[in-house]
Design a protein around this motif. Structure first.
Motif, mmCIF file in Angstrom:
data_model
loop_
_atom_site.group_PDB
_atom_site.id
_atom_site.type_symbol
_atom_site.label_atom_id
_atom_site.label_comp_id
_atom_site.label_asym_id
_atom_site.label_seq_id
_atom_site.Cartn_x
_atom_site.Cartn_y
_atom_site.Cartn_z
ATOM 1 N N ALA A 1 101.392 -18.553 14.387
ATOM 2 C CA ALA A 1 100.135 -18.460 13.640
ATOM 3 C C ALA A 1 98.954 -18.533 14.596
ATOM 4 C CB ALA A 1 100.065 -19.588 12.625
ATOM 5 N N GLU A 2 99.045 -19.472 15.551
ATOM 6 C CA GLU A 2 97.939 -19.614 16.506
ATOM 7 C C GLU A 2 97.824 -18.400 17.402
ATOM 8 O OE1 GLU A 2 97.632 -23.209 18.743
ATOM 9 O OE2 GLU A 2 98.178 -24.419 17.003
ATOM 10 N N GLY A 3 98.954 -17.857 17.788
ATOM 11 C CA GLY A 3 98.948 -16.670 18.639
ATOM 12 C C GLY A 3 98.267 -15.511 17.929
ATOM 13 N N LEU A 4 98.639 -15.318 16.664
ATOM 14 C CA LEU A 4 98.039 -14.244 15.869
ATOM 15 C C LEU A 4 96.546 -14.476 15.678
ATOM 16 C CD1 LEU A 4 100.596 -13.594 12.989
ATOM 17 C CD2 LEU A 4 99.742 -11.918 14.611
ATOM 18 N N ALA A 5 96.215 -15.718 15.321
ATOM 19 C CA ALA A 5 94.815 -16.037 15.035
ATOM 20 C C ALA A 5 93.963 -15.869 16.288
ATOM 21 C CB ALA A 5 94.699 -17.458 14.500
ATOM 22 N N SER A 6 94.491 -16.308 17.420
ATOM 23 C CA SER A 6 93.678 -16.232 18.624
ATOM 24 C C SER A 6 93.488 -14.786 19.066
ATOM 25 C CB SER A 6 94.296 -17.113 19.713
ATOM 26 O OG SER A 6 94.521 -16.393 20.874
ATOM 27 N N ALA A 7 94.530 -13.973 18.902
ATOM 28 C CA ALA A 7 94.389 -12.555 19.248
ATOM 29 C C ALA A 7 93.397 -11.878 18.313
ATOM 30 C CB ALA A 7 95.744 -11.861 19.187
ATOM 31 N N ALA A 8 93.472 -12.231 17.021
ATOM 32 C CA ALA A 8 92.548 -11.634 16.051
ATOM 33 C C ALA A 8 91.117 -12.086 16.319
ATOM 34 C CB ALA A 8 92.969 -12.010 14.634
ATOM 35 N N ALA A 9 90.965 -13.376 16.666
ATOM 36 C CA ALA A 9 89.633 -13.894 16.950
ATOM 37 C C ALA A 9 89.036 -13.179 18.163
ATOM 38 C CB ALA A 9 89.697 -15.405 17.181
ATOM 39 N N ALA A 10 89.898 -12.893 19.137
ATOM 40 C CA ALA A 10 89.418 -12.209 20.332
ATOM 41 C C ALA A 10 88.925 -10.798 20.003
ATOM 42 C CB ALA A 10 90.522 -12.154 21.378
ATOM 43 N N LEU A 11 89.442 -10.244 18.924
ATOM 44 C CA LEU A 11 88.986 -8.919 18.490
ATOM 45 C C LEU A 11 87.743 -9.018 17.612
ATOM 46 C CD1 LEU A 11 92.302 -7.091 17.563
ATOM 47 C CD2 LEU A 11 90.609 -6.300 19.191
ATOM 48 N N HIS A 12 87.262 -10.239 17.427
ATOM 49 C CA HIS A 12 86.091 -10.511 16.598
ATOM 50 C C HIS A 12 86.311 -10.033 15.177
ATOM 51 C CE1 HIS A 12 84.207 -11.546 20.320
ATOM 52 N NE2 HIS A 12 84.434 -10.340 20.793
ATOM 53 N N LEU A 13 87.508 -10.224 14.670
ATOM 54 C CA LEU A 13 87.774 -9.843 13.293
ATOM 55 C C LEU A 13 87.234 -10.930 12.393
ATOM 56 C CD1 LEU A 13 91.480 -8.706 13.494
ATOM 57 C CD2 LEU A 13 89.434 -7.312 13.450
ATOM 58 N N SER A 14 86.554 -10.519 11.344
ATOM 59 C CA SER A 14 86.180 -11.551 10.386
ATOM 60 C C SER A 14 87.363 -11.683 9.437
ATOM 61 C CB SER A 14 84.911 -11.160 9.653
ATOM 62 O OG SER A 14 85.097 -9.894 9.079
ATOM 63 N N PRO A 15 87.517 -12.860 8.830
ATOM 64 C CA PRO A 15 88.681 -13.043 7.963
ATOM 65 C C PRO A 15 88.706 -12.026 6.834
ATOM 66 C CG PRO A 15 87.527 -15.108 8.358
ATOM 67 C CD PRO A 15 86.657 -14.022 8.902
ATOM 68 N N SER B 1 92.364 -11.565 29.792
ATOM 69 C CA SER B 1 93.397 -11.022 30.668
ATOM 70 C C SER B 1 94.218 -9.904 30.036
ATOM 71 C CB SER B 1 94.321 -12.142 31.140
ATOM 72 O OG SER B 1 94.856 -12.805 30.026
ATOM 73 N N THR B 2 94.252 -9.832 28.727
ATOM 74 C CA THR B 2 95.043 -8.783 28.082
ATOM 75 C C THR B 2 94.234 -8.208 26.940
ATOM 76 O OG1 THR B 2 96.978 -10.150 28.443
ATOM 77 C CG2 THR B 2 97.259 -8.288 26.991
ATOM 78 N N HIS B 3 94.453 -6.919 26.654
ATOM 79 C CA HIS B 3 93.732 -6.377 25.514
ATOM 80 C C HIS B 3 94.245 -7.060 24.248
ATOM 81 C CE1 HIS B 3 92.080 -3.604 22.614
ATOM 82 N NE2 HIS B 3 91.234 -3.282 23.570
ATOM 83 N N PRO B 4 93.312 -7.644 23.455
ATOM 84 C CA PRO B 4 93.762 -8.446 22.313
ATOM 85 C C PRO B 4 94.612 -7.682 21.304
ATOM 86 C CG PRO B 4 91.369 -8.217 22.342
ATOM 87 C CD PRO B 4 91.863 -7.681 23.638
ATOM 88 N N SER B 5 94.437 -6.365 21.183
ATOM 89 C CA SER B 5 95.248 -5.697 20.158
ATOM 90 C C SER B 5 96.709 -5.615 20.596
ATOM 91 C CB SER B 5 94.679 -4.334 19.791
ATOM 92 O OG SER B 5 94.954 -3.408 20.790
ATOM 93 N N PHE B 6 96.977 -5.541 21.909
ATOM 94 C CA PHE B 6 98.370 -5.564 22.367
ATOM 95 C C PHE B 6 98.967 -6.956 22.194
ATOM 96 C CE2 PHE B 6 97.084 -1.912 25.283
ATOM 97 C CZ PHE B 6 97.615 -0.968 24.423
ATOM 98 N N LEU B 7 98.096 -7.956 22.435
ATOM 99 C CA LEU B 7 98.538 -9.332 22.253
ATOM 100 C C LEU B 7 98.919 -9.569 20.788
ATOM 101 C CD1 LEU B 7 98.747 -11.541 24.294
ATOM 102 C CD2 LEU B 7 96.438 -12.294 23.684
ATOM 103 N N LEU B 8 98.113 -8.990 19.919
ATOM 104 C CA LEU B 8 98.372 -9.108 18.482
ATOM 105 C C LEU B 8 99.693 -8.419 18.130
ATOM 106 C CD1 LEU B 8 96.947 -10.221 15.964
ATOM 107 C CD2 LEU B 8 95.865 -8.001 15.668
ATOM 108 N N ASP B 9 99.938 -7.254 18.741
ATOM 109 C CA ASP B 9 101.212 -6.554 18.511
ATOM 110 C C ASP B 9 102.387 -7.441 18.928
ATOM 111 O OD1 ASP B 9 100.117 -4.177 17.574
ATOM 112 O OD2 ASP B 9 99.944 -3.307 19.574
#
Ligand code: UDP
Ligand code: MN
Length: 329
Positions: A274-288, A235-243
């Motif tokens: 932490a979960e908000g950040l992690a989930s947004a990052a995961a949605a961007l398919h970032l590897s750790p 529903s939202t672009h993950p990079s904005f969610l991460l911001d």
């Protein structure tokens, strides 16, 4: 300018979280304007205290007040309660000009130039571009306009049941009268437009100055539950969610901690961030990001997926952001 202000509204603690993030995003981008928040009586005391630290002015507004005829008429229409509360912004007559911003908006750069515009300036709504979206608009506080708006509201109601319907009914020549009152879409980039016109987002998205998390799912209600992760990334672009989560975790959580001073709340809101950040990052398919010393990437991936991101350390926002920047390039 002391007589110009950004104004937002929060009637409960969830929207108050949004207002805190919005206020901090305006401060990060060094606005020279005052910040004002209208709040309803249901915002809790600790949240009010945090809002008072971020905003220059926090004003408690009645949801419904039976003292005059317009209010009485509105009491027949409880569905317009929140709408009515937003209209209160016209009563802030100690300011000569204001920019109203929904509590679900996030500022990505300085937008003080909006004060060069006149009432009523707003950006088109992505669903029906001949209507303006009422999430960001320039207005001039005036008791006269406020009374007329209430009058309009009681006589005509709202064609969409919310403030946007009332305001578009009242400022009905917005679409055709004066192009200078059409704000560029980058001042109110509705998150849904990203997916309805992806090529335009790819071409112009990096110019966005304000993102608006319009619709049912808000940033604060995303990334809290592993089961909703799939849905939230849609529903939202993950990079904005991460911001949004980055501002929340770095500039809001510490203040909430101080106000609550309660261990249970501490861990809950830190975990949530932490979960908000992690989930947004995961949605961007970032590897750790790489570790010192490094565990296997499989271990890291597992921890990440279990929501155990080390967000104060290796998985800190700075590292995620660095990775994100590489990814976007
Ligand atoms: N709002 C509020 N409490 C509510 C609903 C809305 O304080 O229960 C305020 C808040 O500032 C919010 C704005 O009214 O951003 C408009 O509502 P919302 O953003 O949910 O509508 P959307 O932009 O999704 O149409
Ligand atoms: Mn909104």
């Amino acid at each position: 300018m002391a007589d110009q202000a950004f104004v937002t509204l929060a009637t409960n603690d969830n929207y108050a979280m949004g207002a805190m993030v919005l206020g901090q995003s305006l401060r990060r981008h060094k606005t020279s304007k005052k910040l004002a928040a209208l709040i309803g009586p249901h915002v809790s005391e600790p949240c009010q205290s945090v809002l008072r630290r971020i905003f220059d002015e926090v004003r408690l507004v009645d949801l419904l007040d039976s003292k005059d005829a317009a209010h009485l008429a509105l009491m027949q229409r409880p569905d317009l309660g929140v709408t009515f509360t937003k209209l209160h912004c016209w009563t802030l007559t100690h300011y000569s000009k204001c920019v109203f911003m929904d509590a679900d908006t996030l500022v990505l750069s300085n937008i003080d130039e909006l004060f060069d515009r006149e009432e009523l300036s707003a950006a088109p709504d992505p669903g029906w571009p001949d209507c303006f979206n009422s999430g960001v608009f320039v207005f001039r506080p005036s008791v006269e306009t406020y009374d007329k708006l209430l009058q309009y509201c009681t006589e005509h109601g709202s064609f969409d049941g919310g403030d946007q319907g009332v305001l578009n009914g009242f400022f009905s020549n917005w679409a055709t009268a004066d192009i200078s009152k059409h704000l560029p879409f980058i001042y109110n980039l509705s998150s849904i437009a990203i997916y309805t016109y992806l090529p335009a987002f790819k071409r112009y998205g990096s110019n966005a100055k304000v993102v608006h998390f319009l619709g049912k799912t808000k940033p604060w209600s995303q990334g809290l539950d592993a089961k909703t992760k799939e849905q939230s990334s849609g529903s939202t672009h993950p990079s904005f969610l991460l911001d949004w989560w980055a501002v929340y975790s770095t500039s809001v959580v510490p203040m909430l901690k101080e106000q609550y001073g309660d261990q249970a709340f501490h861990s809950e809101c830190v975990e949530q961030a932490a979960e908000g950040l992690a989930s947004a990052a995961a949605a961007l398919h970032l590897s750790p990001p790489p570790l010192q010393p490094q565990p296997s990437s499989e271990e890291r991936k597992q921890k990440w997926e279990q929501g155990q991101a080390d967000y104060m350390g290796t998985d800190s926002f700075d590292n995620i952001k660095r990775k994100l920047d590489t990814f976007l390039k």
